[in-house]
Design a protein around this motif. Structure first.
Motif, PDB file in Angstrom:
ATOM      1  N   TYR A   1      38.815  41.796  38.724  1.00  0.00           N
ATOM      2  CA  TYR A   1      37.325  41.766  38.459  1.00  0.00           C
ATOM      3  C   TYR A   1      36.618  43.311  39.617  1.00  0.00           C
ATOM      4  O   TYR A   1      37.502  43.487  40.810  1.00  0.00           O
ATOM      5  CB  TYR A   1      36.615  40.421  39.388  1.00  0.00           C
TER       6      TYR A   1
ATOM      7  N   PHE B   1      33.754  45.752  40.860  1.00  0.00           N
ATOM      8  CA  PHE B   1      32.566  45.456  41.494  1.00  0.00           C
ATOM      9  C   PHE B   1      32.094  47.141  41.807  1.00  0.00           C
ATOM     10  O   PHE B   1      32.713  47.465  42.133  1.00  0.00           O
ATOM     11  CB  PHE B   1      32.632  44.528  43.180  1.00  0.00           C
TER      12      PHE B   1
ATOM     13  N   TYR C   1      28.893  48.865  44.338  1.00  0.00           N
ATOM     14  CA  TYR C   1      27.671  47.894  45.420  1.00  0.00           C
ATOM     15  C   TYR C   1      27.822  49.402  46.015  1.00  0.00           C
ATOM     16  O   TYR C   1      28.000  50.700  46.597  1.00  0.00           O
ATOM     17  CB  TYR C   1      29.013  47.635  47.226  1.00  0.00           C
TER      18      TYR C   1
ATOM     19  N   LYS D   1      29.268  43.534  38.382  1.00  0.00           N
ATOM     20  CA  LYS D   1      30.327  43.505  38.078  1.00  0.00           C
ATOM     21  C   LYS D   1      31.199  43.107  36.539  1.00  0.00           C
ATOM     22  O   LYS D   1      29.900  43.011  36.196  1.00  0.00           O
ATOM     23  CB  LYS D   1      30.435  41.521  39.007  1.00  0.00           C
TER      24      LYS D   1
ATOM     25  N   ARG E   1      39.159  43.366  42.835  1.00  0.00           N
ATOM     26  CA  ARG E   1      39.613  41.676  43.138  1.00  0.00           C
ATOM     27  C   ARG E   1      40.695  41.559  42.240  1.00  0.00           C
ATOM     28  O   ARG E   1      40.227  41.115  41.099  1.00  0.00           O
ATOM     29  CB  ARG E   1      38.826  40.406  43.505  1.00  0.00           C
TER      30      ARG E   1
ATOM     31  N   ALA F   1      43.807  35.899  42.839  1.00  0.00           N
ATOM     32  CA  ALA F   1      43.371  35.549  44.654  1.00  0.00           C
ATOM     33  C   ALA F   1      42.490  34.503  44.475  1.00  0.00           C
ATOM     34  O   ALA F   1      40.823  34.593  44.101  1.00  0.00           O
ATOM     35  CB  ALA F   1      43.204  36.912  44.825  1.00  0.00           C
TER      36      ALA F   1
ATOM     37  N   GLY G   1      39.367  36.209  47.662  1.00  0.00           N
ATOM     38  CA  GLY G   1      38.997  36.889  46.997  1.00  0.00           C
ATOM     39  C   GLY G   1      38.749  38.047  48.392  1.00  0.00           C
ATOM     40  O   GLY G   1      37.749  38.666  47.864  1.00  0.00           O
TER      41      GLY G   1
ATOM     42  N   ASN H   1      33.272  31.556  52.054  1.00  0.00           N
ATOM     43  CA  ASN H   1      34.163  32.937  52.168  1.00  0.00           C
ATOM     44  C   ASN H   1      33.620  34.098  53.008  1.00  0.00           C
ATOM     45  O   ASN H   1      31.993  33.793  52.950  1.00  0.00           O
ATOM     46  CB  ASN H   1      34.795  33.882  51.257  1.00  0.00           C
TER      47      ASN H   1
ATOM     48  N   PHE I   1      39.831  38.290  56.910  1.00  0.00           N
ATOM     49  CA  PHE I   1      38.783  36.926  56.253  1.00  0.00           C
ATOM     50  C   PHE I   1      38.988  35.846  56.794  1.00  0.00           C
ATOM     51  O   PHE I   1      40.068  34.869  57.405  1.00  0.00           O
ATOM     52  CB  PHE I   1      38.439  37.542  54.921  1.00  0.00           C
TER      53      PHE I   1
ATOM     54  N   TYR J   1      38.528  31.830  54.487  1.00  0.00           N
ATOM     55  CA  TYR J   1      37.709  30.576  53.085  1.00  0.00           C
ATOM     56  C   TYR J   1      37.554  29.903  53.450  1.00  0.00           C
ATOM     57  O   TYR J   1      36.832  28.589  52.638  1.00  0.00           O
ATOM     58  CB  TYR J   1      38.722  30.851  52.442  1.00  0.00           C
TER      59      TYR J   1
ATOM     60  N   GLN K   1      32.933  31.190  47.321  1.00  0.00           N
ATOM     61  CA  GLN K   1      34.110  30.781  46.612  1.00  0.00           C
ATOM     62  C   GLN K   1      35.682  30.887  45.364  1.00  0.00           C
ATOM     63  O   GLN K   1      33.741  30.484  44.830  1.00  0.00           O
ATOM     64  CB  GLN K   1      34.876  29.336  47.072  1.00  0.00           C
TER      65      GLN K   1
ATOM     66  N   SER L   1      37.192  34.261  42.943  1.00  0.00           N
ATOM     67  CA  SER L   1      37.422  35.876  43.798  1.00  0.00           C
ATOM     68  C   SER L   1      36.318  36.435  42.419  1.00  0.00           C
ATOM     69  O   SER L   1      36.083  38.363  42.772  1.00  0.00           O
ATOM     70  CB  SER L   1      39.071  36.367  43.657  1.00  0.00           C
ATOM     71  N   TYR L   2      35.733  35.991  41.670  1.00  0.00           N
ATOM     72  CA  TYR L   2      34.817  36.833  40.519  1.00  0.00           C
ATOM     73  C   TYR L   2      32.899  36.900  40.972  1.00  0.00           C
ATOM     74  O   TYR L   2      32.200  37.319  40.433  1.00  0.00           O
ATOM     75  CB  TYR L   2      34.333  36.025  39.398  1.00  0.00           C
ATOM     76  N   ASN L   3      33.220  36.539  42.629  1.00  0.00           N
ATOM     77  CA  ASN L   3      31.907  35.956  43.385  1.00  0.00           C
ATOM     78  C   ASN L   3      31.897  37.931  43.433  1.00  0.00           C
ATOM     79  O   ASN L   3      32.489  37.637  44.656  1.00  0.00           O
ATOM     80  CB  ASN L   3      31.753  34.798  43.623  1.00  0.00           C
ATOM     81  N   GLU L   4      30.599  37.922  43.860  1.00  0.00           N
ATOM     82  CA  GLU L   4      30.024  38.866  44.780  1.00  0.00           C
ATOM     83  C   GLU L   4      29.541  38.530  46.364  1.00  0.00           C
ATOM     84  O   GLU L   4      29.416  37.520  46.521  1.00  0.00           O
ATOM     85  CB  GLU L   4      29.282  39.562  44.331  1.00  0.00           C
ATOM     86  N   GLN L   5      30.057  39.848  47.465  1.00  0.00           N
ATOM     87  CA  GLN L   5      29.448  39.425  48.372  1.00  0.00           C
ATOM     88  C   GLN L   5      28.320  39.679  49.090  1.00  0.00           C
ATOM     89  O   GLN L   5      27.779  40.782  48.364  1.00  0.00           O
ATOM     90  CB  GLN L   5      30.969  40.455  49.123  1.00  0.00           C
TER      91      GLN L   5
END
Lengths: 115, 113
Positions: A32, A34, A36, A49, A94, A98, A101, B31, B48, B50, B96, B98-102
């Motif tokens: 994955y 991204f 920023y 992304k 990523r 995982a 993440g 997370n 980190f 979770y 939650q 891993s495809y999600n942005e921060q």
């Protein structure tokens, strides 16, 4: 182990010209990816992304990025740069396997757009 | 709008002091992350979490500890601050998966004298 390389510390372009900020990655599984952006004196903001599907991903502020699996690259592009695009850009990866993440970020590329 | 807030924008501490950096998010994210940002080194993950009371070491955990007693709050602790911990500290949160942005907070610039 996963890693990201942003080979250029600095990219300079003239306003109105196309821009490219380069990113290559290494990950054991499928990635994955991204991008920023960090504007001066501000926190990082998510731009776009790649998860799956179409290799060309469109994001905020007119930016797009192309996922190239064979070249393990995810370069950020914009057809016509603005002075306000001047900022610090980070690529992150990523591993799809995982759960929590954990991301690995590149060292960042400073983009300067001159009028 | 997602909001990630950090307790201080700027902080100056002396060597040997115990330092607490607080981070709060309002989006019910599972997370949460702590990074440090240094010029030319990008973002490096310290710790980190979770889930509440769960934590995992990142790439540079030495000299740091964390606490997550509530879902919305993630604290970074420097048990005995040293000058090499002078840095910009960024907190982030995300759903939650891993495809999600921060989503990042504004950062805390810590100077240890």
């Amino acid at each position: 182990a996963q890693s990201v390389a942003q080979p250029e510390d600095q990219v300079n372009v003239a306003e109105g010209n196309p821009l490219t900020v380069k990113c290559t990655y290494s990950v054991s599984g499928n990635p994955y990816l991204f991008w920023y952006v960090q504007y001066p004196n501000r926190g990082l903001q998510f731009l776009l992304k790649y998860i799956t599907g179409d290799n060309l991903v469109k994001g905020s502020y007119g930016f797009e990025a192309e996922f190239n699996k064979s070249q393990t690259s995810f370069h950020l592009k914009k057809p016509s740069a603005l002075v306000s695009d001047s900022a610090l850009y980070f690529c992150a990866v990523r591993d799809q396997g995982a759960n929590a993440g954990k991301s690995t970020f590149g060292d960042g590329t400073t983009l300067t757009v001159k009028p | 709008d997602v909001k990630v807030t950090q307790s201080s924008r700027y902080l100056v501490k002396r060597t040997g002091e115990k330092v607490f950096l607080e981070c709060v998010q309002d989006m019910d994210h599972e997370n949460m992350f702590w990074y440090r940002q240094d010029p030319g080194l990008g973002l490096r993950l310290i710790y980190f979490s979770y889930d509440v009371k769960m934590k995992e070491k990142g790439d540079i955990p030495e000299g740091y500890s964390v606490s997550r007693e509530k879902k919305e709050r993630f604290s970074l602790i420097l048990e005995s601050a040293s000058t090499n911990q002078t840095s910009m500290y960024l907190c982030a949160s995300g759903f939650q998966g891993s495809y999600n942005e921060q989503f990042f907070g504004p950062g805390t610039r810590l100077t240890v004298l």
